[in-house]
Write a protein that holds these residues in place. Structure first.
Motif, short mmCIF file in Angstrom:
data_model
loop_
_atom_site.label_atom_id
_atom_site.label_comp_id
_atom_site.label_asym_id
_atom_site.label_seq_id
_atom_site.Cartn_x
_atom_site.Cartn_y
_atom_site.Cartn_z
N ASP A 73 37.77 28.21 40.48
CA ASP A 73 36.95 29.34 40.04
C ASP A 73 37.77 30.62 40.00
O ASP A 73 37.68 31.42 39.05
N GLU A 74 38.58 30.85 41.04
CA GLU A 74 39.38 32.07 41.09
C GLU A 74 40.40 32.11 39.95
O GLU A 74 40.68 33.17 39.40
N ALA A 75 40.96 30.95 39.61
CA ALA A 75 41.89 30.91 38.47
C ALA A 75 41.16 31.27 37.18
O ALA A 75 41.68 32.05 36.37
N LEU A 76 39.96 30.75 36.99
CA LEU A 76 39.18 31.08 35.81
C LEU A 76 38.84 32.56 35.77
O LEU A 76 38.92 33.20 34.71
N HIS A 77 38.51 33.13 36.91
CA HIS A 77 38.19 34.56 36.97
C HIS A 77 39.40 35.41 36.59
O HIS A 77 39.25 36.44 35.93
N ARG A 78 40.59 34.97 37.00
CA ARG A 78 41.79 35.72 36.63
C ARG A 78 42.00 35.69 35.12
O ARG A 78 42.37 36.71 34.52
N TRP A 79 41.77 34.54 34.51
CA TRP A 79 41.94 34.44 33.06
C TRP A 79 40.91 35.29 32.32
O TRP A 79 41.21 35.91 31.32
N ILE A 80 39.67 35.28 32.82
CA ILE A 80 38.63 36.11 32.20
C ILE A 80 39.02 37.58 32.31
O ILE A 80 38.84 38.36 31.37
N GLY A 81 39.54 37.97 33.48
CA GLY A 81 39.97 39.35 33.65
C GLY A 81 41.08 39.73 32.69
O GLY A 81 41.07 40.82 32.12
N LYS A 103 18.51 38.99 34.09
CA LYS A 103 17.71 40.18 33.84
C LYS A 103 17.96 41.26 34.87
O LYS A 103 17.95 42.46 34.54
N ASP A 104 18.18 40.87 36.13
CA ASP A 104 18.47 41.87 37.16
C ASP A 104 19.87 41.71 37.74
O ASP A 104 20.22 42.36 38.72
N ASN A 105 20.67 40.82 37.14
CA ASN A 105 22.08 40.68 37.50
C ASN A 105 22.27 40.33 38.98
O ASN A 105 23.09 40.91 39.68
N THR A 106 21.52 39.32 39.45
CA THR A 106 21.63 38.87 40.82
C THR A 106 21.80 37.35 40.84
O THR A 106 21.53 36.66 39.86
N ALA A 107 22.26 36.84 41.99
CA ALA A 107 22.48 35.40 42.14
C ALA A 107 22.26 35.02 43.59
O ALA A 107 22.50 35.81 44.50
N GLY A 108 21.84 33.78 43.80
CA GLY A 108 21.53 33.33 45.15
C GLY A 108 22.70 32.71 45.88
O GLY A 108 22.68 32.62 47.11
N LEU A 109 23.71 32.24 45.17
CA LEU A 109 24.84 31.55 45.80
C LEU A 109 26.11 32.39 45.70
O LEU A 109 26.29 33.17 44.76
N LYS A 110 26.99 32.18 46.66
CA LYS A 110 28.20 32.98 46.77
C LYS A 110 29.08 32.85 45.53
O LYS A 110 29.57 33.85 44.99
N HIS A 111 29.32 31.61 45.06
CA HIS A 111 30.22 31.43 43.92
C HIS A 111 29.64 32.05 42.64
O HIS A 111 30.38 32.52 41.78
N SER A 112 28.31 32.08 42.53
CA SER A 112 27.69 32.72 41.37
C SER A 112 27.77 34.23 41.46
O SER A 112 27.97 34.92 40.45
N ARG A 113 27.64 34.77 42.68
CA ARG A 113 27.80 36.22 42.86
C ARG A 113 29.24 36.63 42.54
O ARG A 113 29.48 37.69 41.95
N ARG A 114 30.19 35.77 42.90
CA ARG A 114 31.60 36.07 42.58
C ARG A 114 31.82 36.07 41.07
O ARG A 114 32.57 36.90 40.53
N PHE A 115 31.14 35.17 40.36
CA PHE A 115 31.24 35.14 38.91
C PHE A 115 30.65 36.41 38.30
O PHE A 115 31.20 36.99 37.36
N LEU A 116 29.52 36.87 38.84
CA LEU A 116 28.91 38.11 38.37
C LEU A 116 29.85 39.29 38.58
O LEU A 116 29.95 40.17 37.72
N GLU A 117 30.55 39.32 39.70
CA GLU A 117 31.52 40.38 39.95
C GLU A 117 32.63 40.35 38.90
O GLU A 117 33.07 41.40 38.42
N CYS A 118 33.08 39.14 38.56
CA CYS A 118 34.11 39.00 37.53
C CYS A 118 33.62 39.53 36.19
O CYS A 118 34.35 40.23 35.48
#
Length: 212
Positions: A73-81, A103-118
């Motif tokens: 996931d972190e590798a993918l986030h780096r490429w997206i960045g 709609k409100d830009n929230t997520a229940g799981l940690k890895h999904s919140r990390r994706f939203l941050e990316c």
């Protein structure tokens, strides 16, 4: 597909998860390599050259398994960045984040919140508005430019797939803007004249006293 150039990445050892992209053969394009560890995930990136007066468009395609490891996931986030630095970016694919509430830009799981941050760090916006897979929004289209993606439509599923077909248009990249910002060339400045002018400024002396 005749008249198109094929980009593809196959998933080794398992059925499914392959990703492909067809680009009109009349368009000049090339595959981009954004990192040394790009074999870790199912994604690839293509730059499509714009016509005269317009910028290039970067197109990314991604498949992310539901149980993907954090390091991948972190590798993918780096490429997206890295890709989000492009003048015009369209990133699409199955990202497997069903618990994100766009709609409100929230997520229940940690890895999904990390994706939203990316996504937020890259100033990307998600253009799909309707859930497409059993009430979940797994297939996404992300872009970094307002108005680049339009006419988004769902066209139903094909064959035995439980994914719906997304149809949309990537509009021509906006014309390049030539900055008229003036910058000063300090290496050509006459500092001796500046010091002379500064020395002519009257000096005001003052003092203050305080009675107790």
């Amino acid at each position: 597909m005749e008249g198109h150039r094929l980009f593809r990445k196959d998933r080794q050892g398992r059925r499914g998860g392959d990703i492909t992209l067809y680009v009109n053969g009349q368009l000049e394009c090339m595959e981009l390599h954004l990192g040394m560890d790009e074999e870790m995930t199912k994604s690839f990136w293509v730059r499509i050259k714009g016509r005269a007066g317009t910028g290039d468009t970067t197109v990314g395609v991604c498949y992310r398994p539901l149980n993907q490891e954090d390091r991948v996931d972190e590798a993918l986030h780096r490429w997206i960045g890295a890709a989000s630095q492009s003048q015009a970016l369209v990133l699409m694919g199955d990202f497997s984040h069903p618990n994100i509430y766009w709609k409100d830009n929230t997520a229940g799981l940690k890895h999904s919140r990390r994706f939203l941050e990316c996504v937020d760090d890259g100033f990307l916006r998600q253009v799909i508005q309707e859930p497409m897979r059993r009430g979940a929004m797994l297939d996404l289209v992300l872009t970094n430019k307002e108005g680049l993606v339009g006419n988004v439509k769902l066209k139903g599923s094909r064959g035995c797939s439980d994914h719906e077909i997304m149809k949309f248009k990537i509009l021509r990249a906006v014309r390049r803007v030539h900055s008229k910002l003036t910058t000063l060339e300090f290496r050509r400045a006459d500092f001796s004249l500046f010091r002379d002018l500064l020395g002519r400024v009257p000096t005001i002396s003052w003092s203050a006293s305080k009675e107790v």
